[in-house]
Motif scaffolding. Structure first.
Motif, mmCIF file in Angstrom:
data_model
loop_
_atom_site.group_PDB
_atom_site.id
_atom_site.type_symbol
_atom_site.label_atom_id
_atom_site.label_comp_id
_atom_site.label_asym_id
_atom_site.label_seq_id
_atom_site.Cartn_x
_atom_site.Cartn_y
_atom_site.Cartn_z
ATOM 1 N N TYR A 105 6.337 -7.854 10.934
ATOM 2 C CA TYR A 105 5.490 -8.886 10.494
ATOM 3 C C TYR A 105 6.222 -9.462 9.073
ATOM 4 N N THR A 106 5.914 -10.865 8.825
ATOM 5 C CA THR A 106 6.372 -11.486 7.468
ATOM 6 C C THR A 106 5.444 -10.917 6.432
ATOM 7 N N PRO A 107 5.727 -11.095 5.242
ATOM 8 C CA PRO A 107 4.815 -10.981 4.189
ATOM 9 C C PRO A 107 3.707 -11.896 4.080
ATOM 10 N N VAL A 108 2.659 -11.616 3.494
ATOM 11 C CA VAL A 108 1.422 -12.749 3.430
ATOM 12 C C VAL A 108 1.689 -13.753 2.845
ATOM 13 N N MET A 109 2.674 -13.858 1.734
ATOM 14 C CA MET A 109 3.176 -15.076 1.261
ATOM 15 C C MET A 109 3.986 -15.820 1.967
ATOM 16 N N GLY A 110 4.712 -15.205 3.030
ATOM 17 C CA GLY A 110 5.790 -15.873 3.878
ATOM 18 C C GLY A 110 6.941 -15.542 3.424
#
Length: 407
Positions: free
Chosen positions: A70-75
């Protein structure tokens, strides 16, 4: 005994768009044409994709070292930085001072959804939104659903067939103090240096918060820097602002729907606070943004040779658009079509106004099976060597018919 559905009282929603495309698909005429596609089209009538994007997509798909966590929430941080460098320039004032940041967004409207949520929560004195563009934009629905009072304006002057910067200035002049201005296509409005000064002075004195929309950087003039240079004006005058940066159209990855909500603040400390709140909102909206589109764009932008190839492809698209507009104007002139058609070549970008009235538009649809929006703003990449003669002859026929009916 039948079970009563909890959805019994749910009505069918009114379709906001797509009725024109639906009518086109249901039309059996062999000469039918659709000139309102959102995407950039090739001369073969297929969605345009930069050649470097095709190669990069293949390389990514075959890369065994990729981590599909999964990527970080910020992208993706590398994607966000590459996007900021593209928008402002790697050595620009706002990048060097670390006052610009962003959050990776989903879809063409994700940045507006995220930005509206932030403004609703943290700028409660600014609950009036003006949406000003060359056309009616879909963003109004997002702000309305958030509870904002929304006013929509276009700076296309249908009487004089031009994008009139004075219409934009007039809206700003009459806007209330402390409101939000969502501004699209401002780079196409051709403000003079005096008008730019007037605009920024008015917005500064009224403490208007700008929220810019850049949906296709590079596809307006063919020059990536020129298409976004107006942002430097606002940076130099000390503005804080949001910017929706969509990167789907100019890379030709429409199905990926990738972009950034860009934030410019007065200093790094304020920027980090804003980004932290935006990250919280993003967590609730989509949690982890998808990576395929972001990986493609980052690979291209971070490789000088690939970026150069991509820039050349954009220049080629814009040159073809300009050539098509010149051909349309010249063919209408040779046909003796009433009126001036200079406005066609004076407009920038893939989509431009034909300058037709509602009766002429209806004639094209009903009599010639050429489907265009009611406002007459068409996608010029839909016109090619196979259909240009039929389209221009039909426009001439529509204009002449309505002129005769007015006598």
């Amino acid at each position: 005994m039948p079970t009563l559905s909890v959805f019994t009282d749910v009505p069918m929603a009114q379709k906001l768009e797509g009725s024109l495309l639906k009518a086109y698909k249901q039309d059996d005429d062999p000469n039918k044409m659709f000139l309102a596609y959102k995407v950039c089209m090739t001369s073969e009538g297929r969605p345009w994709v930069s050649s470097v994007v095709r190669k990069t997509r293949m390389q990514i798909a075959q890369d065994p070292s990729l981590n599909y966590e999964y990527t970080p929430v910020m992208g993706m941080k590398s994607f966000i930085q590459a996007s900021l460098n593209l928008l402002f320039g790697k050595n620009s004032q706002v990048i060097v001072e670390n006052r610009a940041g962003g959050v990776q967004t989903v879809g063409d409207s994700g940045a507006f959804q995220l930005g509206a949520q932030f403004l609703k929560t943290w700028c409660q004195n600014s609950q009036i939104v003006y949406i000003v563009s060359s056309q009616k934009e879909p963003h109004g629905l997002i702000f309305q659903d958030m509870g904002f009072t929304v006013y929509e304006h276009t700076f296309w002057d249908s009487a004089h067939l031009c994008l009139d910067p004075n219409m934009l200035l007039d809206v700003v002049e009459h806007a209330p103090h402390g409101c939000i201005f969502v501004i699209g296509s401002i780079g196409n409005c051709r403000l003079t240096s005096i008008q730019w000064t007037q605009l920024m002075t008015l917005m500064k004195s009224k403490e208007i918060f700008p929220f810019f929309d850049i949906p296709y950087q590079g596809l307006s003039t063919g020059d990536l820097e020129e298409d976004a240079i107006f942002l430097q004006y606002f940076v130099s005058q000390g503005f804080e602002f949001f910017c929706s940066q969509s990167l789907s159209k100019n890379f030709g990855i429409y199905d990926e729907g990738v972009g950034t909500l860009v934030v410019v603040a007065l200093n790094n400390q304020l920027l980090l606070r804003v980004l932290s709140q935006l990250t919280n909102f993003a967590r609730a909206l989509w949690l982890n943004p998808p990576t395929t589109g972001a990986r493609i764009i980052t690979s291209v932008l971070c490789n000088p040779a690939m970026q150069g190839e991509w820039r050349q492809s954009l220049e080629g698209v814009v040159e073809n658009i300009m050539m098509t507009k010149e051909k349309v104007k010249e063919k209408l002139r040779l046909l003796g079509t009433p009126g001036s058609w200079d406005h066609i070549t004076e407009q920038k970008g893939t989509h431009s106004y034909l300058g037709l009235n509602s009766q002429q538009v209806e004639y094209l649809i009903s009599k010639k099976h050429i489907y265009i929006p009611k406002n007459g703003r068409i996608n010029f990449t839909c016109i090619n060597s196979y259909n240009i003669d039929y389209i221009t002859a039909s426009i001439n026929e529509a204009v002449c018919f309505t002129k005769d009916s007015e006598k």
